[in-house]
Design an enzyme around this catalytic site. Sequence first.
Site, PDB file in Angstrom:
ATOM      1  N   HIS A  84       0.866  -1.318  -0.108  1.00 38.45           N
ATOM      2  CA  HIS A  84      -0.056  -0.016   0.124  1.00 38.45           C
ATOM      3  C   HIS A  84       0.773   1.374   0.065  1.00 38.45           C
ATOM      4  O   HIS A  84       0.169   2.362  -0.054  1.00 38.45           O
ATOM      5  CB  HIS A  84      -0.989   0.046   1.262  1.00 38.45           C
ATOM      6  CG  HIS A  84      -0.391   0.455   2.672  1.00 38.45           C
ATOM      7  ND1 HIS A  84       0.125  -0.434   3.521  1.00 38.45           N
ATOM      8  CD2 HIS A  84      -0.367   1.776   3.087  1.00 38.45           C
ATOM      9  CE1 HIS A  84       0.395   0.198   4.375  1.00 38.45           C
ATOM     10  NE2 HIS A  84       0.089   1.368   4.359  1.00 38.45           N
ATOM     11  N   ASP A 129       0.400  -7.666   1.777  1.00 39.09           N
ATOM     12  CA  ASP A 129       0.631  -6.243   1.736  1.00 39.09           C
ATOM     13  C   ASP A 129       2.156  -6.014   1.835  1.00 39.09           C
ATOM     14  O   ASP A 129       2.869  -5.664   2.748  1.00 39.09           O
ATOM     15  CB  ASP A 129      -0.161  -5.451   2.935  1.00 39.09           C
ATOM     16  CG  ASP A 129       0.059  -3.888   2.917  1.00 39.09           C
ATOM     17  OD1 ASP A 129       0.416  -3.277   1.863  1.00 39.09           O
ATOM     18  OD2 ASP A 129      -0.321  -3.316   4.060  1.00 39.09           O
ATOM     19  N   GLN A 215       0.794   6.012  11.610  1.00 37.86           N
ATOM     20  CA  GLN A 215       1.005   6.211  10.048  1.00 37.86           C
ATOM     21  C   GLN A 215       2.310   6.745   9.926  1.00 37.86           C
ATOM     22  O   GLN A 215       2.985   7.660  10.554  1.00 37.86           O
ATOM     23  CB  GLN A 215      -0.074   7.574   9.666  1.00 37.86           C
ATOM     24  CG  GLN A 215      -1.293   6.904   9.383  1.00 37.86           C
ATOM     25  CD  GLN A 215      -1.954   5.936  10.300  1.00 37.86           C
ATOM     26  OE1 GLN A 215      -1.892   6.187  11.488  1.00 37.86           O
ATOM     27  NE2 GLN A 215      -2.336   5.038   9.753  1.00 37.86           N
ATOM     28  N   ASP A 217       5.034   4.607   9.485  1.00 36.59           N
ATOM     29  CA  ASP A 217       5.564   3.574   9.725  1.00 36.59           C
ATOM     30  C   ASP A 217       5.259   2.513   8.777  1.00 36.59           C
ATOM     31  O   ASP A 217       6.413   1.373   8.745  1.00 36.59           O
ATOM     32  CB  ASP A 217       5.551   3.002  11.195  1.00 36.59           C
ATOM     33  CG  ASP A 217       5.824   3.978  12.449  1.00 36.59           C
ATOM     34  OD1 ASP A 217       7.057   4.384  12.035  1.00 36.59           O
ATOM     35  OD2 ASP A 217       5.162   4.039  13.204  1.00 36.59           O
ATOM     36  N   SER A 218       4.378   2.232   8.218  1.00 35.94           N
ATOM     37  CA  SER A 218       3.870   1.588   6.956  1.00 35.94           C
ATOM     38  C   SER A 218       5.213   0.931   6.230  1.00 35.94           C
ATOM     39  O   SER A 218       5.957   1.796   5.923  1.00 35.94           O
ATOM     40  CB  SER A 218       2.919   2.034   6.205  1.00 35.94           C
ATOM     41  OG  SER A 218       1.636   1.676   6.819  1.00 35.94           O
TER      42      SER A 218
HETATM   43  N1  ARG Z   1      -1.176   2.189   7.266  1.00 35.62           N
HETATM   44  C1  ARG Z   1      -0.194   3.141   8.077  1.00 35.62           C
HETATM   45  C2  ARG Z   1       0.780   3.556   7.317  1.00 35.62           C
HETATM   46  O1  ARG Z   1       0.617   3.837   5.906  1.00 35.62           O
HETATM   47  C3  ARG Z   1       0.372   2.129   9.159  1.00 35.62           C
HETATM   48  C4  ARG Z   1      -0.700   2.142  10.403  1.00 35.62           C
HETATM   49  C5  ARG Z   1      -0.123   1.224  11.322  1.00 35.62           C
HETATM   50  N2  ARG Z   1      -1.149   1.206  12.312  1.00 35.62           N
HETATM   51  C6  ARG Z   1      -0.995   0.765  13.456  1.00 35.62           C
HETATM   52  N3  ARG Z   1      -1.932   0.824  14.333  1.00 35.62           N
HETATM   53  N4  ARG Z   1      -0.279  -0.078  13.924  1.00 35.62           N
HETATM   54  O2  ARG Z   1       1.912   4.420   7.714  1.00 35.62           O
END
Ligand code: ARG
Length: 271
Positions: A84, A129, A215, A217-218
């Site tokens: 993503h 992912d 957000q 860290d993905s």
């Molecule tokens: N989707 C998020 C990103 O794009 C990562 C979110 C992780 N969230 C969590 N609660 N562990 O960075």
Amino acid sequence: MKNTTRHLKRVTAAAAVTLAAFSLSPSAASALPGGGSGGPAGEPGTQVVGGTPAEQGEFPFMVRLSMGCGGSLLTQDIVLTAAHCVDGSGENTGITATAGVVDLEDSAAVEVNSTEVLQAPGYDGTGKDWALIKLEKPIDQPTLPIAGDDSLNNGDFTIAGWGADKENGDQQRYLLKAQVPFIDDATCKSAYPNLVEGEELCAGKLDTGGVDTCQGDSGGPMFRKDDADKWVQVGIVSWGDGCARPGKPGVYTEVGTFAADIKKAADSLGG
Ligand code: ARG
């Protein structure tokens, strides 16, 4: 995962870029960990999402990607990140990987551009992912081996990243780290009925919250030591409902499930 949550995940990559643009500018330095002599209202030296600053060289395989995601060095010229975080597969010279530093503004930072992206085949926003980014030249840092099966999917995991230090928080200049315990699929399903078992792995403090990725860290790794005391990657930061909320753990791509696919994909990139 739920549609609402999936939507949340989709929009955060763009939001992370905006946050990064803001908080990495010099004017935002006061908001950065270590930027003050004690920290705002919290305990000195303790960041939110339960993290603390990583030591320089502690996690040399960590990479920050210019679209506002994390990643890890699978080989010296291939970064493993989240599907993503990228926009499909093919030639792509538009991503920069920053490595070799905990401080993104350190003049010793190594910056290398991408040449190609390979998004997990069949990725449609649910499960799977993972993605690979081929770099134009190798980065001279240790790599992070990936788990080949689910035998290390237990115990405590290390998470690290330059993402938000709290829900809706700023992106970070200094790499933060934390530890989160494994949560089994049956338990995690009660939080997230649409969890893709076998493709997704949950971790976090279910009862209290307080420690989590967030957000930005993905795409970064979740890892632990193996029996030989070597770091092994077991997860990729994927999604969650908010960050560090009680009852809402972090969800990570289950690397062991995809190990063969990831290695095959890396071979196809000449890695
Ligand atoms: N989707 C998020 C990103 O794009 C990562 C979110 C992780 N969230 C969590 N609660 N562990 O960075």
